[in-house]
Design a protein around this motif. Structure first.
Motif, short mmCIF file in Angstrom:
data_model
loop_
_atom_site.label_atom_id
_atom_site.label_comp_id
_atom_site.label_asym_id
_atom_site.label_seq_id
_atom_site.Cartn_x
_atom_site.Cartn_y
_atom_site.Cartn_z
N ALA A 79 11.15 6.26 5.65
CA ALA A 79 11.50 6.51 7.05
C ALA A 79 10.37 7.22 7.79
O ALA A 79 10.01 6.85 8.91
CB ALA A 79 12.79 7.33 7.12
N GLN A 80 9.79 8.24 7.15
CA GLN A 80 8.70 8.99 7.79
C GLN A 80 7.48 8.10 8.01
O GLN A 80 6.92 8.04 9.11
CB GLN A 80 8.29 10.17 6.89
CG GLN A 80 9.33 11.24 6.78
CD GLN A 80 9.10 12.15 5.60
OE1 GLN A 80 9.59 13.26 5.57
NE2 GLN A 80 8.35 11.70 4.59
N ALA A 81 7.05 7.43 6.94
CA ALA A 81 5.82 6.65 7.01
C ALA A 81 5.95 5.49 8.00
O ALA A 81 5.07 5.26 8.84
CB ALA A 81 5.45 6.14 5.63
N LYS A 82 7.05 4.75 7.91
CA LYS A 82 7.21 3.60 8.81
C LYS A 82 7.51 4.05 10.23
O LYS A 82 7.09 3.41 11.20
CB LYS A 82 8.31 2.67 8.28
CG LYS A 82 7.90 2.01 6.96
CD LYS A 82 8.76 0.79 6.63
CE LYS A 82 8.18 0.04 5.43
NZ LYS A 82 8.91 -1.21 5.15
N GLY A 83 8.24 5.17 10.35
CA GLY A 83 8.44 5.71 11.68
C GLY A 83 7.13 6.14 12.34
O GLY A 83 6.97 6.06 13.56
N TYR A 84 6.19 6.57 11.53
CA TYR A 84 4.87 6.97 12.02
C TYR A 84 4.00 5.77 12.37
O TYR A 84 3.06 5.87 13.14
CB TYR A 84 4.18 7.82 10.94
CG TYR A 84 2.87 8.41 11.35
CD1 TYR A 84 2.79 9.38 12.36
CD2 TYR A 84 1.68 8.02 10.72
CE1 TYR A 84 1.58 9.93 12.73
CE2 TYR A 84 0.47 8.57 11.09
CZ TYR A 84 0.42 9.53 12.09
OH TYR A 84 -0.79 10.09 12.45
N GLY A 85 4.33 4.60 11.79
CA GLY A 85 3.57 3.40 12.09
C GLY A 85 2.91 2.75 10.90
O GLY A 85 2.24 1.72 11.03
N ASP A 86 3.07 3.34 9.70
CA ASP A 86 2.49 2.75 8.49
C ASP A 86 3.37 1.62 7.97
O ASP A 86 4.59 1.64 8.15
CB ASP A 86 2.36 3.82 7.40
CG ASP A 86 1.29 4.85 7.70
OD1 ASP A 86 0.60 4.71 8.74
OD2 ASP A 86 1.14 5.80 6.91
N ASP A 87 2.75 0.66 7.30
CA ASP A 87 3.52 -0.35 6.57
C ASP A 87 4.01 0.19 5.23
O ASP A 87 5.00 -0.26 4.67
CB ASP A 87 2.68 -1.60 6.33
CG ASP A 87 2.55 -2.45 7.58
OD1 ASP A 87 3.44 -2.35 8.45
OD2 ASP A 87 1.56 -3.18 7.70
N PHE A 88 3.26 1.16 4.70
CA PHE A 88 3.58 1.89 3.48
C PHE A 88 3.50 0.98 2.25
O PHE A 88 2.64 0.10 2.19
CB PHE A 88 4.93 2.57 3.60
CG PHE A 88 5.02 3.89 2.86
CD1 PHE A 88 4.01 4.83 2.97
CD2 PHE A 88 6.10 4.19 2.07
CE1 PHE A 88 4.07 6.05 2.29
CE2 PHE A 88 6.19 5.41 1.39
CZ PHE A 88 5.17 6.34 1.52
N ALA A 89 4.35 1.16 1.25
CA ALA A 89 4.19 0.49 -0.05
C ALA A 89 4.69 -0.95 -0.02
O ALA A 89 5.74 -1.24 0.54
CB ALA A 89 4.93 1.27 -1.13
N ALA A 90 3.92 -1.84 -0.68
CA ALA A 90 4.35 -3.23 -0.80
C ALA A 90 5.35 -3.43 -1.92
O ALA A 90 6.20 -4.32 -1.85
CB ALA A 90 3.12 -4.12 -1.02
N TYR A 91 5.25 -2.62 -2.99
CA TYR A 91 6.14 -2.72 -4.14
C TYR A 91 6.62 -1.32 -4.52
O TYR A 91 5.86 -0.35 -4.43
CB TYR A 91 5.44 -3.33 -5.36
CG TYR A 91 4.89 -4.72 -5.16
CD1 TYR A 91 5.61 -5.84 -5.56
CD2 TYR A 91 3.65 -4.91 -4.57
CE1 TYR A 91 5.10 -7.11 -5.37
CE2 TYR A 91 3.12 -6.18 -4.37
CZ TYR A 91 3.86 -7.28 -4.78
OH TYR A 91 3.36 -8.55 -4.59
N TRP A 92 7.87 -1.23 -4.99
CA TRP A 92 8.43 0.02 -5.48
C TRP A 92 8.79 -0.15 -6.94
O TRP A 92 9.49 -1.09 -7.31
CB TRP A 92 9.67 0.42 -4.67
CG TRP A 92 9.32 0.90 -3.30
CD1 TRP A 92 9.12 0.13 -2.19
CD2 TRP A 92 9.08 2.25 -2.90
NE1 TRP A 92 8.78 0.93 -1.12
CE2 TRP A 92 8.75 2.24 -1.53
CE3 TRP A 92 9.14 3.48 -3.57
CZ2 TRP A 92 8.47 3.40 -0.82
CZ3 TRP A 92 8.85 4.64 -2.87
CH2 TRP A 92 8.52 4.59 -1.51
N VAL A 93 8.29 0.76 -7.79
CA VAL A 93 8.51 0.67 -9.24
C VAL A 93 9.04 2.02 -9.73
O VAL A 93 8.44 3.06 -9.45
CB VAL A 93 7.20 0.31 -9.97
CG1 VAL A 93 7.45 0.23 -11.47
CG2 VAL A 93 6.64 -1.01 -9.46
#
Length: 465
Positions: free
Chosen positions: A239-253
């Motif tokens: 929520a923080q990263a995408k709210g800031y404008g980042d696409d963030f992680a492509a995969y979650w492991v």
């Protein structure tokens, strides 16, 4: 060659396609340093160490970031309980984590940032979130407005209105009980930093979003951590990263827990087994084998019996390596390539259990070759074995494990003493005093040594008393 991995966000196996060809970027949630690590803490670092090693083997350039949370409610609680500075507790336990990663053969991360070293970047992210309408200040705190972010809870697949209200009293200035703190207002006696909204300290979730952004950019390949972090930590990071404008992680492991009597290993539950204690009872390489053997998404139920089984399994590997070395009369270097079946197992969501099955098949084939006096085949199997074990960080001939926790000097002294006793046993056998010979053997075994009679003479190895 295609590597497949289980993506938690998609709930399925996906083909891994890096954002930058030939490069892999990984962010792993690291230690919160309020206490020394138990084996459940270190499992995550070890699982992702193997992942990183396999990507490197497959030719990728890997950037691996593992953070240190050195300011947190838990650390401040320990500080108050122990009447010690929060930073002293944090540094002491950070060193304990680093030592534990190292003693179990984990490669150092590319970057290992501390949360307290990134306050300016946290202020910048909070400012951006407020400007975009995703956060708001309230009585010295700064909160994230979860209802402003439509994708909230997609990772854990929950409904916001179905969540229970957080326990405890309502926090000052919070509009919705589910909103979470980006920044916490200063309280007497606690550390604090100056911001446009007043002095305070960072919230746990903000720290990771900021450090991932700084070291890996707006979008990176893999974000990892234990399954217990999916909610709320990783949901709040997204929520923080995408709210800031980042696409963030492509995969979650996410890796599974180490459990004891069915419960997650935890200091708060009083069922944790400290790494510092374990490596005094068990060889570190055996402990690594034990923690690495199950699939990273499978729970490990801790037991002494399981560790003894791991010790026996690894002893079979080492025994074969020692016999081939004696037969060949030289150091056998690792092969350039691992066997195809091993590679197939590792390419399929890092299937270490299946890969270890290939390891033990190779050992059996090599032992059969030794029995048939086929030195060339035995040497070839050992070269393949070293290549596979190297990928898993389990090659006992690797420089990291040389001498291991026993120390080369100590091992040499023990070797001299044991050989002296074995000579006495051999003399007893020559004079047909089998009772004395058997008594010497039994006494050595009770001391934790395994004695094996071979055509080249008796051989000893260190076991567990």
């Amino acid at each position: 060659m295609t590597i497949r991995l289980y993506d938690t966000s998609a709930r399925r196996i996906r083909d891994f396609i890096p954002l930058v060809p030939g490069c892999v970027s990984i962010y792993l949630c690291g230690a919160t340093v309020q206490a020394p690590p138990h084996i459940g803490h270190i499992r995550s670092g070890l699982n992702f160490d193997i992942m990183r090693r396999w990507f490197a083997y497959r030719g990728y350039e890997v950037t691996f970031v593992r953070n240190v949370t050195d300011i947190d409610d838990k650390i401040l609680t320990k500080s108050a309980e122990q009447q010690r500075p929060w930073w002293a507790i944090g540094y002491e336990n950070e060193r304990a984590f680093s030592n534990s990663y190292d003693v179990l053969g984990c490669l150092p991360p590319t970057y290992e940032p501390r949360a307290t070293g990134h306050i300016p970047e946290m202020i910048e992210m909070m400012r951006g979130l407020i400007e975009r309408g995703h956060a708001y200040p309230g009585e010295g705190n700064v909160y994230f407005d979860v209802r402003s972010f439509p994708g909230y809870l997609q990772l854990s697949r929950q409904e916001l209105d179905n969540l229970l209200k957080p326990p405890g009293e309502a926090e000052a200035g919070k509009r919705d009980p589910h909103d979470f703190a980006l920044w916490k207002a200063a309280r007497p006696g606690e550390p604090s930093w100056e911001t446009p909204w007043g002095r305070g300290r960072p919230g746990w979730h903000l720290e990771c979003s900021v450090m991932a952004h700084k070291y890996l950019g707006e979008r990176f390949d893999i974000h990892g951590g234990g399954i217990d972090l999916i909610f709320p930590h990783h949901e709040n990071e997204i929520a923080q990263a995408k709210g800031y404008g980042d696409d963030f992680a492509a995969y979650w492991v996410h890796n599974a827990w180490v459990t004891m009597s069915g419960e997650k290993m935890s200091k708060s539950l009083g069922n944790s087994v400290l790494v510092s204690k374990m490596v005094k009872q068990w060889r570190p390489i055996v402990l690594r084998y034990y923690l690495a053997s199950p699939h990273y998404r499978s729970k490990i139920e801790y037991s002494e019996e399981a560790l003894r089984e791991a010790e026996s399994a690894f002893a079979r590997i080492e025994g074969f390596m020692q016999r081939v070395a004696e037969k060949a009369g030289k150091v056998v270097l690792p092969a350039d390539q691992v066997p195809p079946a091993f590679a197939e197992a590792m390419d399929d969501d890092f299937g270490v259990p299946q890969a270890l099955a290939i390891v033990h098949t190779t050992v059996r084939q090599g032992n059969s070759a030794l029995t048939a006096d086929d030195k060339e085949t035995a040497v070839a199997r050992l070269a393949e074995l070293r290549a596979m074990l190297g990928v898993l960080g389990l090659d006992p001939l690797d420089a990291h494990w040389a001498g291991e926790d026993r120390g080369e000097d100590l091992h040499g002294v023990v070797d001299s003493l044991v050989r002296l006793v074995l000579e006495q046993r051999q003399a007893a056998r020559v004079r047909k005093d089998y009772a004395t010979a058997d008594a010497i053997r039994d006494q050595l075994q009770q001391s934790g040594l395994t004695i094996e009679d071979t055509p080249e003479g008796p051989r000893w190895s260190l076991g567990t008393p």
